[in-house]
Design a protein around this motif. Sequence first.
Motif, PDB file in Angstrom:
ATOM      1  N   GLU A   1      -1.436 -14.361   2.282  1.00  0.00           N
ATOM      2  CA  GLU A   1      -0.955 -14.042   0.943  1.00  0.00           C
ATOM      3  C   GLU A   1      -0.959 -12.536   0.688  1.00  0.00           C
ATOM      4  OE1 GLU A   1      -1.878 -15.122  -3.767  1.00  0.00           O
ATOM      5  OE2 GLU A   1      -3.124 -15.967  -2.176  1.00  0.00           O
ATOM      6  N   GLU A   2      -2.030 -11.863   1.096  1.00  0.00           N
ATOM      7  CA  GLU A   2      -2.121 -10.409   0.909  1.00  0.00           C
ATOM      8  C   GLU A   2      -1.110  -9.682   1.793  1.00  0.00           C
ATOM      9  OE1 GLU A   2      -6.865 -10.091  -0.305  1.00  0.00           O
ATOM     10  OE2 GLU A   2      -6.259  -9.901   1.804  1.00  0.00           O
ATOM     11  N   TYR A   3      -0.902 -10.205   2.983  1.00  0.00           N
ATOM     12  CA  TYR A   3       0.068  -9.628   3.913  1.00  0.00           C
ATOM     13  C   TYR A   3       1.482  -9.745   3.342  1.00  0.00           C
ATOM     14  CZ  TYR A   3       1.465  -8.511   8.812  1.00  0.00           C
ATOM     15  OH  TYR A   3       1.941  -7.934   9.964  1.00  0.00           O
ATOM     16  N   GLN A   4       1.783 -10.879   2.722  1.00  0.00           N
ATOM     17  CA  GLN A   4       3.090 -11.074   2.084  1.00  0.00           C
ATOM     18  C   GLN A   4       3.277 -10.118   0.906  1.00  0.00           C
ATOM     19  OE1 GLN A   4       2.593 -15.324   1.357  1.00  0.00           O
ATOM     20  NE2 GLN A   4       4.196 -15.815   2.843  1.00  0.00           N
ATOM     21  N   THR A   5       2.215  -9.881   0.168  1.00  0.00           N
ATOM     22  CA  THR A   5       2.270  -8.926  -0.942  1.00  0.00           C
ATOM     23  C   THR A   5       2.561  -7.522  -0.426  1.00  0.00           C
ATOM     24  OG1 THR A   5       0.727 -10.236  -2.274  1.00  0.00           O
ATOM     25  CG2 THR A   5       0.958  -7.913  -2.851  1.00  0.00           C
ATOM     26  N   PHE A   6       1.952  -7.186   0.697  1.00  0.00           N
ATOM     27  CA  PHE A   6       2.186  -5.888   1.338  1.00  0.00           C
ATOM     28  C   PHE A   6       3.652  -5.746   1.739  1.00  0.00           C
ATOM     29  CE2 PHE A   6       2.218  -3.287   5.274  1.00  0.00           C
ATOM     30  CZ  PHE A   6       1.662  -2.113   4.794  1.00  0.00           C
ATOM     31  N   LEU A   7       4.213  -6.796   2.334  1.00  0.00           N
ATOM     32  CA  LEU A   7       5.621  -6.774   2.719  1.00  0.00           C
ATOM     33  C   LEU A   7       6.515  -6.617   1.497  1.00  0.00           C
ATOM     34  CD1 LEU A   7       8.028  -7.124   4.630  1.00  0.00           C
ATOM     35  CD2 LEU A   7       7.685  -9.606   4.480  1.00  0.00           C
ATOM     36  N   LYS A   8       6.201  -7.326   0.426  1.00  0.00           N
ATOM     37  CA  LYS A   8       6.980  -7.224  -0.810  1.00  0.00           C
ATOM     38  C   LYS A   8       6.963  -5.800  -1.345  1.00  0.00           C
ATOM     39  CE  LYS A   8       9.319  -8.712  -4.372  1.00  0.00           C
ATOM     40  NZ  LYS A   8      10.755  -9.073  -4.233  1.00  0.00           N
ATOM     41  N   MET A   9       5.816  -5.144  -1.248  1.00  0.00           N
ATOM     42  CA  MET A   9       5.715  -3.751  -1.677  1.00  0.00           C
ATOM     43  C   MET A   9       6.655  -2.874  -0.861  1.00  0.00           C
ATOM     44  SD  MET A   9       4.252  -0.704  -0.415  1.00  0.00           S
ATOM     45  CE  MET A   9       2.919  -1.271   0.657  1.00  0.00           C
ATOM     46  N   LEU A  10       6.652  -3.042   0.440  1.00  0.00           N
ATOM     47  CA  LEU A  10       7.518  -2.251   1.313  1.00  0.00           C
ATOM     48  C   LEU A  10       8.994  -2.470   0.978  1.00  0.00           C
ATOM     49  CD1 LEU A  10       5.785  -2.958   4.754  1.00  0.00           C
ATOM     50  CD2 LEU A  10       5.630  -0.832   3.448  1.00  0.00           C
ATOM     51  N   GLU A  11       9.358  -3.725   0.781  1.00  0.00           N
ATOM     52  CA  GLU A  11      10.756  -4.050   0.494  1.00  0.00           C
ATOM     53  C   GLU A  11      11.193  -3.516  -0.867  1.00  0.00           C
ATOM     54  OE1 GLU A  11      11.511  -8.128   3.041  1.00  0.00           O
ATOM     55  OE2 GLU A  11      10.527  -8.300   1.079  1.00  0.00           O
ATOM     56  N   THR A  12      10.267  -3.511  -1.825  1.00  0.00           N
ATOM     57  CA  THR A  12      10.575  -2.991  -3.157  1.00  0.00           C
ATOM     58  C   THR A  12      10.835  -1.488  -3.103  1.00  0.00           C
ATOM     59  OG1 THR A  12       9.243  -4.709  -4.236  1.00  0.00           O
ATOM     60  CG2 THR A  12       9.708  -2.711  -5.514  1.00  0.00           C
ATOM     61  N   ILE A  13       9.981  -0.772  -2.401  1.00  0.00           N
ATOM     62  CA  ILE A  13      10.163   0.676  -2.287  1.00  0.00           C
ATOM     63  C   ILE A  13      11.439   0.986  -1.507  1.00  0.00           C
ATOM     64  CG2 ILE A  13       9.202   2.809  -1.333  1.00  0.00           C
ATOM     65  CD1 ILE A  13       6.430   1.711  -1.922  1.00  0.00           C
ATOM     66  N   GLU A  14      11.702   0.207  -0.462  1.00  0.00           N
ATOM     67  CA  GLU A  14      12.932   0.408   0.307  1.00  0.00           C
ATOM     68  C   GLU A  14      14.156   0.256  -0.601  1.00  0.00           C
ATOM     69  OE1 GLU A  14      15.206  -1.426   4.232  1.00  0.00           O
ATOM     70  OE2 GLU A  14      14.168  -2.752   2.831  1.00  0.00           O
ATOM     71  N   ALA A  15      14.173  -0.791  -1.415  1.00  0.00           N
ATOM     72  CA  ALA A  15      15.305  -1.039  -2.314  1.00  0.00           C
ATOM     73  C   ALA A  15      15.448   0.087  -3.339  1.00  0.00           C
ATOM     74  CB  ALA A  15      15.115  -2.377  -3.019  1.00  0.00           C
ATOM     75  N   ASN A  16      14.322   0.521  -3.900  1.00  0.00           N
ATOM     76  CA  ASN A  16      14.360   1.571  -4.919  1.00  0.00           C
ATOM     77  C   ASN A  16      14.826   2.910  -4.354  1.00  0.00           C
ATOM     78  OD1 ASN A  16      13.444  -0.315  -6.753  1.00  0.00           O
ATOM     79  ND2 ASN A  16      11.342   0.429  -6.785  1.00  0.00           N
ATOM     80  N   VAL A  17      14.324   3.248  -3.182  1.00  0.00           N
ATOM     81  CA  VAL A  17      14.721   4.520  -2.564  1.00  0.00           C
ATOM     82  C   VAL A  17      16.172   4.457  -2.089  1.00  0.00           C
ATOM     83  CG1 VAL A  17      14.281   6.124  -0.662  1.00  0.00           C
ATOM     84  CG2 VAL A  17      12.358   5.139  -1.923  1.00  0.00           C
TER      85      VAL A  17
END
Length: 292
Positions: free
Chosen positions: A227-243
């Motif tokens: 679950e924490e690993y998935q949250t980490f991935l979501k963070m990466l994908e969110t920043i990727e989309a925003n940038v």
Amino acid sequence: MKKILTLCLIFTITIGFAQSRFDKVEIKSEKLSDNVYVLFGAGGNIGVSVGDDGVFVIDDQFAPLSEKILAEIKTLSDKPLKFLVNTHWHGDHSGGNANMAKAGATIIAHDNVKARLLNPRRDGSYNPKEALPVITFNDKLNITINNEPVSVFHVANAHTDGDALLYFTESNVLHTGDTYFKGRYPYIDLKSGGSAKGYIEAAKRGLMVIDENTKIIPGHGSVSNKEEYQTFLKMLETIEANVSKAIADGKTEDEVKADASITKQYDDLGYGSGFINSERIRLTFYKSLKGE
């Protein structure tokens, strides 16, 4: 002559401070399965498998800590040290290689790890022969030790160009190296072949081999779970989309670096409190995505 003496004094003081810092470090172990442990100290987390075949180690932190690390391992097993895998080349994961080799370990790593360890260090010196991997691999490797198959697989251009993840198939333990920093922004070493997209793909690859009961040893941070690993991935994908949107909108490097809204969601959760702050992660993603 005065300049030389001053430089020598500064160097001596620096070494003294560094040694003092390591003198205060305690190596602590945590049991994850019948035969797999994680060791915490200073630097990257260390994985250890013990059993009748001997001791199998993942990463080794800094050279001044080798004696403490080996002493802690001795409390887990009296069997000989057999193999050591480096998850990548950085010194907080491979700095103790020469000491571990002298203690009996055969060093294993990705081809690119050996290539980078062959390069001169910051002071112009070279790693001793003992610090270099004896066995290297290109894509994946399987090791059976202590009655357990261990899958070792390369993830390309993630944290570096030589990252390896290791999965203990019976113990259900995954060691991610620095492709996962629990609860904080990761260090993506662009100069060593790392990339934002590759880092995201590494997290996806790791998630493919685990389940809800898997215990995860991140490169940095406490033991984690799916679950924490998935949250980490979501963070990466969110920043990727925003940038990516900022780049598409024509924003400059300085504008992205200064735009706190890009990472605010995760800044508020404390992700920028570690080695990589929010400004630096925005800059890293910008440089990586712009370059691609």
